[in-house]
Design a protein around this motif. Structure first.
Motif, PDB file in Angstrom:
ATOM      1  N   HIS A  45      12.989  -9.261   4.664  1.00 14.15           N
ATOM      2  CA  HIS A  45      11.884  -8.331   4.399  1.00 14.15           C
ATOM      3  C   HIS A  45      11.238  -8.557   3.027  1.00 14.15           C
ATOM      4  O   HIS A  45      10.210  -7.939   2.726  1.00 14.15           O
ATOM      5  CB  HIS A  45      12.367  -6.876   4.501  1.00 14.15           C
ATOM      6  CG  HIS A  45      12.724  -6.455   5.906  1.00 14.15           C
ATOM      7  ND1 HIS A  45      11.837  -5.804   6.729  1.00 14.15           N
ATOM      8  CD2 HIS A  45      13.865  -6.611   6.613  1.00 14.15           C
ATOM      9  CE1 HIS A  45      12.425  -5.571   7.903  1.00 14.15           C
ATOM     10  NE2 HIS A  45      13.653  -6.058   7.859  1.00 14.15           N
ATOM     11  N   GLY A  46      11.851  -9.385   2.201  1.00 17.32           N
ATOM     12  CA  GLY A  46      11.253  -9.687   0.902  1.00 17.32           C
ATOM     13  C   GLY A  46      11.216  -8.501  -0.047  1.00 17.32           C
ATOM     14  O   GLY A  46      10.301  -8.362  -0.855  1.00 17.32           O
ATOM     15  N   LEU A  47      12.228  -7.620   0.020  1.00 15.51           N
ATOM     16  CA  LEU A  47      12.228  -6.429  -0.838  1.00 15.51           C
ATOM     17  C   LEU A  47      13.401  -6.440  -1.830  1.00 15.51           C
ATOM     18  O   LEU A  47      13.903  -5.377  -2.215  1.00 15.51           O
ATOM     19  CB  LEU A  47      12.274  -5.156   0.030  1.00 15.51           C
ATOM     20  CG  LEU A  47      11.094  -4.958   0.992  1.00 15.51           C
ATOM     21  CD1 LEU A  47      11.303  -3.700   1.853  1.00 15.51           C
ATOM     22  CD2 LEU A  47       9.780  -4.828   0.216  1.00 15.51           C
ATOM     23  N   ALA A  48      13.803  -7.648  -2.256  1.00 12.64           N
ATOM     24  CA  ALA A  48      14.998  -7.767  -3.112  1.00 12.64           C
ATOM     25  C   ALA A  48      14.938  -6.861  -4.338  1.00 12.64           C
ATOM     26  O   ALA A  48      15.939  -6.271  -4.742  1.00 12.64           O
ATOM     27  CB  ALA A  48      15.183  -9.226  -3.548  1.00 12.64           C
ATOM     28  N   ASN A  49      13.762  -6.747  -4.899  1.00 14.55           N
ATOM     29  CA  ASN A  49      13.625  -5.994  -6.147  1.00 14.55           C
ATOM     30  C   ASN A  49      13.779  -4.486  -5.952  1.00 14.55           C
ATOM     31  O   ASN A  49      14.126  -3.753  -6.881  1.00 14.55           O
ATOM     32  CB  ASN A  49      12.243  -6.300  -6.742  1.00 14.55           C
ATOM     33  CG  ASN A  49      12.133  -5.925  -8.198  1.00 14.55           C
ATOM     34  OD1 ASN A  49      12.471  -4.801  -8.573  1.00 14.55           O
ATOM     35  ND2 ASN A  49      11.668  -6.836  -9.019  1.00 14.55           N
ATOM     36  N   LEU A  50      13.560  -4.001  -4.746  1.00 20.80           N
ATOM     37  CA  LEU A  50      13.593  -2.546  -4.523  1.00 20.80           C
ATOM     38  C   LEU A  50      14.991  -2.011  -4.253  1.00 20.80           C
ATOM     39  O   LEU A  50      15.205  -0.799  -4.250  1.00 20.80           O
ATOM     40  CB  LEU A  50      12.651  -2.158  -3.376  1.00 20.80           C
ATOM     41  CG  LEU A  50      11.169  -2.130  -3.766  1.00 20.80           C
ATOM     42  CD1 LEU A  50      10.305  -1.841  -2.551  1.00 20.80           C
ATOM     43  CD2 LEU A  50      10.910  -1.078  -4.831  1.00 20.80           C
ATOM     44  N   THR A  62       0.841  -1.206   0.000  1.00 20.72           N
ATOM     45  CA  THR A  62       0.000   0.000   0.000  1.00 20.72           C
ATOM     46  C   THR A  62       0.872   1.251   0.000  1.00 20.72           C
ATOM     47  O   THR A  62       0.629   2.196  -0.755  1.00 20.72           O
ATOM     48  CB  THR A  62      -0.915   0.007   1.252  1.00 20.72           C
ATOM     49  OG1 THR A  62      -1.650  -1.208   1.255  1.00 20.72           O
ATOM     50  CG2 THR A  62      -1.876   1.190   1.237  1.00 20.72           C
ATOM     51  N   ALA A  63       1.909   1.248   0.819  1.00 22.59           N
ATOM     52  CA  ALA A  63       2.782   2.425   0.905  1.00 22.59           C
ATOM     53  C   ALA A  63       3.438   2.716  -0.447  1.00 22.59           C
ATOM     54  O   ALA A  63       3.567   3.871  -0.852  1.00 22.59           O
ATOM     55  CB  ALA A  63       3.860   2.198   1.968  1.00 22.59           C
ATOM     56  N   ILE A  64       3.818   1.672  -1.154  1.00 23.12           N
ATOM     57  CA  ILE A  64       4.439   1.869  -2.469  1.00 23.12           C
ATOM     58  C   ILE A  64       3.419   2.397  -3.465  1.00 23.12           C
ATOM     59  O   ILE A  64       3.695   3.316  -4.239  1.00 23.12           O
ATOM     60  CB  ILE A  64       5.037   0.554  -3.013  1.00 23.12           C
ATOM     61  CG1 ILE A  64       6.110   0.012  -2.087  1.00 23.12           C
ATOM     62  CG2 ILE A  64       5.639   0.771  -4.384  1.00 23.12           C
ATOM     63  CD1 ILE A  64       6.614  -1.351  -2.504  1.00 23.12           C
ATOM     64  N   ALA A  65       2.228   1.805  -3.418  1.00 21.09           N
ATOM     65  CA  ALA A  65       1.187   2.203  -4.374  1.00 21.09           C
ATOM     66  C   ALA A  65       0.826   3.671  -4.196  1.00 21.09           C
ATOM     67  O   ALA A  65       0.489   4.354  -5.162  1.00 21.09           O
ATOM     68  CB  ALA A  65      -0.047   1.323  -4.186  1.00 21.09           C
ATOM     69  N   VAL A  96      19.053   4.932  -3.530  1.00 22.46           N
ATOM     70  CA  VAL A  96      17.885   4.237  -2.983  1.00 22.46           C
ATOM     71  C   VAL A  96      16.635   5.079  -3.277  1.00 22.46           C
ATOM     72  O   VAL A  96      16.504   6.203  -2.786  1.00 22.46           O
ATOM     73  CB  VAL A  96      18.032   3.998  -1.468  1.00 22.46           C
ATOM     74  CG1 VAL A  96      16.850   3.191  -0.937  1.00 22.46           C
ATOM     75  CG2 VAL A  96      19.346   3.278  -1.159  1.00 22.46           C
ATOM     76  N   SER A  97      15.730   4.534  -4.065  1.00 27.23           N
ATOM     77  CA  SER A  97      14.530   5.285  -4.475  1.00 27.23           C
ATOM     78  C   SER A  97      13.623   5.560  -3.274  1.00 27.23           C
ATOM     79  O   SER A  97      13.712   4.886  -2.235  1.00 27.23           O
ATOM     80  CB  SER A  97      13.759   4.491  -5.521  1.00 27.23           C
ATOM     81  OG  SER A  97      13.171   3.358  -4.907  1.00 27.23           O
ATOM     82  N   THR A  98      12.741   6.535  -3.440  1.00 28.88           N
ATOM     83  CA  THR A  98      11.758   6.822  -2.393  1.00 28.88           C
ATOM     84  C   THR A  98      10.855   5.610  -2.173  1.00 28.88           C
ATOM     85  O   THR A  98      10.460   5.317  -1.045  1.00 28.88           O
ATOM     86  CB  THR A  98      10.916   8.054  -2.772  1.00 28.88           C
ATOM     87  OG1 THR A  98      11.814   9.125  -3.101  1.00 28.88           O
ATOM     88  CG2 THR A  98      10.019   8.493  -1.630  1.00 28.88           C
ATOM     89  N   LEU A  99      10.531   4.907  -3.260  1.00 25.54           N
ATOM     90  CA  LEU A  99       9.722   3.683  -3.125  1.00 25.54           C
ATOM     91  C   LEU A  99      10.415   2.711  -2.170  1.00 25.54           C
ATOM     92  O   LEU A  99       9.788   2.158  -1.260  1.00 25.54           O
ATOM     93  CB  LEU A  99       9.573   2.983  -4.480  1.00 25.54           C
ATOM     94  CG  LEU A  99       8.715   3.617  -5.551  1.00 25.54           C
ATOM     95  CD1 LEU A  99       8.719   2.752  -6.802  1.00 25.54           C
ATOM     96  CD2 LEU A  99       7.288   3.795  -5.041  1.00 25.54           C
ATOM     97  N   ALA A 100      11.693   2.518  -2.391  1.00 28.96           N
ATOM     98  CA  ALA A 100      12.451   1.578  -1.561  1.00 28.96           C
ATOM     99  C   ALA A 100      12.545   2.079  -0.124  1.00 28.96           C
ATOM    100  O   ALA A 100      12.380   1.313   0.829  1.00 28.96           O
ATOM    101  CB  ALA A 100      13.844   1.379  -2.149  1.00 28.96           C
TER     102      ALA A 100
END
Ligand SMILES: *Cc1c(COP(=O)(O)O)cnc(C)c1O
Length: 367
Positions: A235-240, A55-58, A264-268
């Motif tokens: 955390h399962g965020l490998a792609n970010l 949700t936070a990313i979206a 590091v992107s804001t999304l990440a």
């Protein structure tokens, strides 16, 4: 062609580029009719990020703007979580981004053309030789012991006047065992203070050995220690692509200078913050994976397999010459695993069904 034309230099990368090993990323399994394909080849978390994170990313829309280059909020959250000053944390594009900062700042080729030396265990994380040698430094790879553990005495013996950095990987990817606190403290006591020691703790959340090292507890007593952590695994965020290092200010100062701006992107950053805000849920999922690891380890032992202790989200089968054969047998069952030459096969802990399929492939293989 005239001799003048012949002497026109062609476009070439630095000579070291041709000598680098190639990173072989884990691939998804090819489909097999009637079987769901699973990828157990990259030590990824099989679970999607928490719904709160998604949700936070979206909701993050300002991707036309550059991110906060120093990840202020994420470092504050991490500081609270780890109990360390936010200033001791430097973020990077994954912990690999952090490692590249460390190597760029502390190892390379010197003005006299002599390479610095970076010591690490081998086999270990396959990105190490690439990151080390790209800086112009030389790799000094010290073979792991038969039980997959670091040969710490051998690593001390490998220290020379050129040594600038030593990388310890705990738990060691791909062999599995973690280092104990006593081992690391004993090691640090023997390393000269001008050599930087990197403790790569990418899988720390999966460790259940009560004697295991926790770099965060140690770094304030050791001015030459830097701890690497990541959001890619637990955390399962490998792609970010978000990871970080923790060390004292005289080190972080240099890391900030060489860090790629805006890595590091804001999304990440947002995803990592929300994941930390829900750390109990993250750790509950990690515990499920640890239970699965225990089930896989017990199943393999029952089948008669002999392999190193596993403290990460993967197991290592030291299959030697039969490694590729095992990977092919798995591929036939729509399961991708990682075979490393003629050394062994690393199999990540994944979905329950994938783990069960791995066990049945392993059973057929030994019989
Ligand atoms: C997976 C892994 C990493 C993490 O890499 P990221 O760049 O954070 O995705 C770091 N070190 C080791 C040993 C690993 O296995």
């Amino acid at each position: 062609m005239s001799s003048e034309e012949k002497s026109v230099p062609t476009l070439r990368p630095r000579p070291v580029v041709d000598r680098l090993p190639r990173y072989a990323a884990g691939k998804p399994a090819a489909p097999v009719p009637g079987l769901e394909a699973f990828k157990l080849a990259s030590n990824e978390n099989p679970l999607a990020p928490l719904p709160e994170v998604l949700t936070a990313i979206a909701e993050q829309v300002a991707i036309n703007r550059y991110p906060d280059s120093v990840a202020t909020k994420l470092r504050e959250k991490l500081g609270e979580y780890l109990g360390v000053p936010a200033d001791d944390i430097v973020t990077g594009a994954g912990s690999l981004g952090g490692l590249v900062q460390i190597l760029s700042a502390f190892a390379g080729q010197n003005d006299d053309g002599k390479p610095d030396e970076v010591i690490y265990a081998w086999r270990s994380f396959e990105a190490y030789p690439i990151c080390v040698q790209t800086t112009g430094a030389a790799s000094v790879a010290v073979p792991v012991l038969a039980d997959g553990r670091h040969d710490l005495d051998g690593m001390i013996a490998a220290i020379t006047d050129q040594t600038k950095v030593i990388i310890l990987c705990t738990p060691n990817n791909p062999t599995g065992p973690s280092l104990t606190k006593a081992e690391v403290e004993g090691f640090l006591a023997r390393v000269p203070a001008h050599i930087l020691v990197v403790l790569d703790e990418a899988y720390t959340e999966f460790v259940r050995d009560p004697e295991a090292v926790d770099g965060i507890q140690l770094y304030r007593s050791y001015p030459n220690l830097v701890v690497l952590r990541t959001f890619s695994k637990a955390h399962g965020l490998a792609n970010l692509r978000v990871g970080y290092s923790v060390s004292q200010p005289h080190i972080t100062e240099s890391l900030r200078i060489v860090a790629t701006p805006f890595a590091v992107s804001t999304l990440a950053q947002d995803a990592a913050v929300v994941s930390l805000e829900n750390i109990d849920k993250v750790l509950a999922r990690v515990e499920e994976l640890v239970q699965e690891r225990n089930r896989v380890v017990a199943g393999l032992k029952k089948q008669g397999w002999d392999f190193p202790e596993s403290q990460g989200n993967f197991v290592w089968l030291p299959l030697g010459e039969r490694s590729q054969e095992f990977a092919q047998a798995a591929e036939k069952q729509a399961l991708s695993v990682r075979a490393f030459g003629v050394e062994g096969v690393r199999v990540s802990i994944g979905e329950v069904e994938a783990n069960s399929r791995f066990l049945s492939i392993a059973k057929d293989f030994v019989q």
